[in-house]
Design a protein around this motif. Structure first.
Motif, PDB file in Angstrom:
ATOM      1  N   ALA A  59       0.830  -1.205   0.000  1.00 50.09           N
ATOM      2  CA  ALA A  59       0.000   0.000   0.000  1.00 50.09           C
ATOM      3  C   ALA A  59       0.867   1.259   0.000  1.00 50.09           C
ATOM      4  O   ALA A  59       0.535   2.253  -0.647  1.00 50.09           O
ATOM      5  N   ALA A  60       2.003   1.222   0.703  1.00 47.64           N
ATOM      6  CA  ALA A  60       2.887   2.387   0.790  1.00 47.64           C
ATOM      7  C   ALA A  60       3.457   2.744  -0.574  1.00 47.64           C
ATOM      8  O   ALA A  60       3.452   3.919  -0.983  1.00 47.64           O
ATOM      9  N   VAL A  61       3.956   1.739  -1.301  1.00 48.74           N
ATOM     10  CA  VAL A  61       4.510   1.988  -2.626  1.00 48.74           C
ATOM     11  C   VAL A  61       3.422   2.479  -3.575  1.00 48.74           C
ATOM     12  O   VAL A  61       3.605   3.444  -4.320  1.00 48.74           O
ATOM     13  N   GLY A  62       2.249   1.841  -3.535  1.00 46.18           N
ATOM     14  CA  GLY A  62       1.166   2.214  -4.433  1.00 46.18           C
ATOM     15  C   GLY A  62       0.599   3.580  -4.154  1.00 46.18           C
ATOM     16  O   GLY A  62       0.219   4.308  -5.071  1.00 46.18           O
ATOM     17  N   SER A  63       0.544   3.975  -2.884  1.00 42.78           N
ATOM     18  CA  SER A  63      -0.073   5.253  -2.516  1.00 42.78           C
ATOM     19  C   SER A  63       0.750   6.454  -2.956  1.00 42.78           C
ATOM     20  O   SER A  63       0.267   7.583  -2.933  1.00 42.78           O
ATOM     21  N   THR A  64       2.015   6.237  -3.350  1.00 38.72           N
ATOM     22  CA  THR A  64       2.875   7.360  -3.752  1.00 38.72           C
ATOM     23  C   THR A  64       2.781   7.687  -5.237  1.00 38.72           C
ATOM     24  O   THR A  64       3.222   8.754  -5.655  1.00 38.72           O
ATOM     25  N   SER A  65       2.200   6.802  -6.042  1.00 33.14           N
ATOM     26  CA  SER A  65       2.283   6.961  -7.496  1.00 33.14           C
ATOM     27  C   SER A  65       1.627   8.246  -7.988  1.00 33.14           C
ATOM     28  O   SER A  65       2.197   8.976  -8.810  1.00 33.14           O
ATOM     29  N   SER A  66       0.429   8.554  -7.486  1.00 36.74           N
ATOM     30  CA  SER A  66      -0.256   9.759  -7.955  1.00 36.74           C
ATOM     31  C   SER A  66       0.479  11.017  -7.509  1.00 36.74           C
ATOM     32  O   SER A  66       0.539  12.018  -8.237  1.00 36.74           O
ATOM     33  N   LEU A  67       1.080  10.977  -6.323  1.00 36.52           N
ATOM     34  CA  LEU A  67       1.838  12.132  -5.834  1.00 36.52           C
ATOM     35  C   LEU A  67       3.137  12.307  -6.613  1.00 36.52           C
ATOM     36  O   LEU A  67       3.526  13.433  -6.951  1.00 36.52           O
ATOM     37  N   ILE A  68       3.811  11.204  -6.903  1.00 38.19           N
ATOM     38  CA  ILE A  68       5.026  11.268  -7.728  1.00 38.19           C
ATOM     39  C   ILE A  68       4.696  11.870  -9.094  1.00 38.19           C
ATOM     40  O   ILE A  68       5.407  12.758  -9.594  1.00 38.19           O
ATOM     41  N   ASN A  69       3.603  11.403  -9.695  1.00 37.65           N
ATOM     42  CA  ASN A  69       3.196  11.941 -10.991  1.00 37.65           C
ATOM     43  C   ASN A  69       2.900  13.430 -10.913  1.00 37.65           C
ATOM     44  O   ASN A  69       3.220  14.186 -11.838  1.00 37.65           O
ATOM     45  N   LEU A  70       2.293  13.867  -9.825  1.00 43.47           N
ATOM     46  CA  LEU A  70       1.980  15.283  -9.646  1.00 43.47           C
ATOM     47  C   LEU A  70       3.244  16.134  -9.698  1.00 43.47           C
ATOM     48  O   LEU A  70       3.282  17.183 -10.344  1.00 43.47           O
ATOM     49  N   LEU A  71       4.307  15.671  -9.035  1.00 43.03           N
ATOM     50  CA  LEU A  71       5.546  16.446  -8.969  1.00 43.03           C
ATOM     51  C   LEU A  71       6.381  16.329 -10.243  1.00 43.03           C
ATOM     52  O   LEU A  71       7.107  17.257 -10.606  1.00 43.03           O
TER      53      LEU A  71
END
Length: 460
Positions: A59-71
């Motif tokens: 869940a930790a790895v998956g939850s970062t994807s949208s935020l990484i894409n945002l930046l």
């Protein structure tokens, strides 16, 4: 010791003459394979942490994807601007402009990558908290992001370098470089997570090392080239007019991607409210859908590069054929892979997790999003056609209104009235349908305008 130059002509595709459909396929297939390989390597990250570090790490790895894409999306958009400019200059045989664009683009990538290191380090924790990331996941997700962003200069250099090669018809060498770096990534994942028990930190570190390898290979390729886009240390400087032109096309694309990510962050935040198991199922499903999206995105990139070169060469009739062929290709790819993901969903989700509840959550998402995913492919291909002829602001506004704003409104109205994941996921296919219809109308209007302008002698 002087480095031997490579003969690069054998890797290039003549986009402006000769049989069209065959060349589109030859160009697109390595891109599809590159995207699939990239996602396989990303999936390896998720599978390794899911299997050997538990659901919270998954869940930790998956939850970062949208935020990484945002930046990151702002700079990925600028790489699209570089791709369009290089292709137009190459098609129009404007070699001095091409050379200046290449060197300006690589410097933008390096500077942007350094800026993202700091953004990722200082913003990851507060932004993940803002997204409502559960306490048991937050610390792991923050650690993953901070390490991941250390590799941003390499990530952007690879993306900009690949964009330059795509612009001249070379999609094979980026595939070879990605394959090399990806295999190393998988091996390091297994070593760091299974042998050294590093968890999400090991996965992130393996990703950073592989990104550095892919960047080194793409830079070496450009330095050794004997083509006009050869990279020379002495020519590395920011040309103001080229920065402006790259920004003119790439900034709207980047802003579109970044603002799209805001809507995805809101959706991820809504998913987070259903708990860690729902997050894990959502992560696994989204990863499977990524294979469908990246295959369709290869067709978008094909449309973008071919349209850009032919616009530079003033081959307007060929541009129309490019669009129709690419629309047919993206519908075929979307239906084949999207439908296949639904049919084989349980078996595919079982690779990520053996938890039946995680698998069920994943299937709920796959049925609603993956099945009609070809609609997203049509939307993106129309955007590629518009950007290829130099129009980037119009598709940005259309996409932000028809998809991003619509999804935000959906979350605060329809989803608020019926708080189920099914209702949340429905916002995707509905927004795709609205947006691609608007893009088609815009494209028809712009092509008619360009035809009138050309007839009056205003388009040289």
């Amino acid at each position: 010791m002087r480095m031997r130059r490579e003969n690069t002509k054998s890797y290039e595709i003549d986009m402006c003459s000769g049989p069209l459909f065959t060349k589109l396929v030859i160009f697109a297939v390595p891109l599809i394979l590159s995207g699939i390989l990239q996602l396989l390597f990303n999936a390896a990250d998720i599978v390794v942490v899911g299997r050997f570090a538990g659901s919270h790490s998954l869940a930790a790895v998956g939850s970062t994807s949208s935020l990484i894409n945002l930046l990151v999306n702002l700079f990925i958009g600028l790489s699209i601007g570089a791709n369009v400019l290089v292709a137009q200059y190459y098609g129009g045989q404007r070699m001095q402009d091409l050379e200046e664009t290449v060197h300006t683009a690589i410097l933008i990538a390096a500077i942007g990558g350094v800026a993202l290191i700091f953004a990722g380090y200082f913003l990851s924790d507060p932004m993940l908290e803002l997204m409502g990331t559960p306490e048991e996941v937050l610390k792991l997700a923050t650690l993953y992001m901070k390490i991941y962003f250390a590799g941003m200069p390499a990530t952007l250099i690879y993306n900009f370098g690949s964009a330059i090669l795509r612009a001249v018809g070379d999609t094979r060498r980026p595939l070879y470089f990605l394959l090399t770096a990806g295999i190393i990534n998988v091996v390091l994942n297994l070593v760091f997570v299974i042998i050294f028990s590093m968890g999400v930190a090991g996965v992130a570190l393996a990703t950073v090392i592989s990104q550095c390898i892919s960047a080194a290979l793409i830079v070496q390729c450009l330095i050794r080239s004997d083509a006009p886009y050869r990279l020379k240390k002495s020519s590395l400087r920011l040309k103001k007019d080229k920065v402006v032109e790259i920004a003119k096309i790439g900034l709207p694309a980047g802003l579109q991607g970044a603002i799209f990510s805001i809507s995805n962050v809101l959706i991820q935040s809504s998913v987070n409210s259903f708990g860690a198991i729902a997050m894990a199922g959502n992560t696994a499903s989204a990863n499977i859908e990524g294979f469908v999206y990246t295959s369709m995105n290869a067709v978008y990139q094909t449309c973008l590069s071919f349209t850009s070169q032919n616009f530079g060469a003033k081959n307007f009739k060929r541009m129309t054929r490019i669009l129709f062929y690419c629309l047919g290709m993206v519908i075929f790819v979307g239906l084949l892979m999207g439908g296949g993901a639904v049919i084989l969903g349980r078996q595919l989700l079982g690779i990520y997790s053996s938890d039946p509840e995680v698998i069920q959550y994943g299937m709920n998402r796959l049925r609603i999003i993956s099945g009609p995913y070809f609609l997203c492919g049509i939307m993106d291909t129309m955007v590629g056609a518009l950007r290829g002829i130099g129009y980037s602001v119009i598709p940005m506004f259309v996409s932000l209104t028809g998809a991003c704003a619509f999804r935000v409104v959906w979350i605060y109205t329809i989803f608020a009235a019926d708080r189920t994941l099914q209702t949340l996921y429905l916002s995707y296919p509905v927004s795709w349908s609205l947006t691609f219809t608007a893009h088609i109308i815009c494209y028809i209007i712009i092509r008619r305008y360009l035809a009138k302008k050309r007839a009056s002698g205003g388009l040289k």
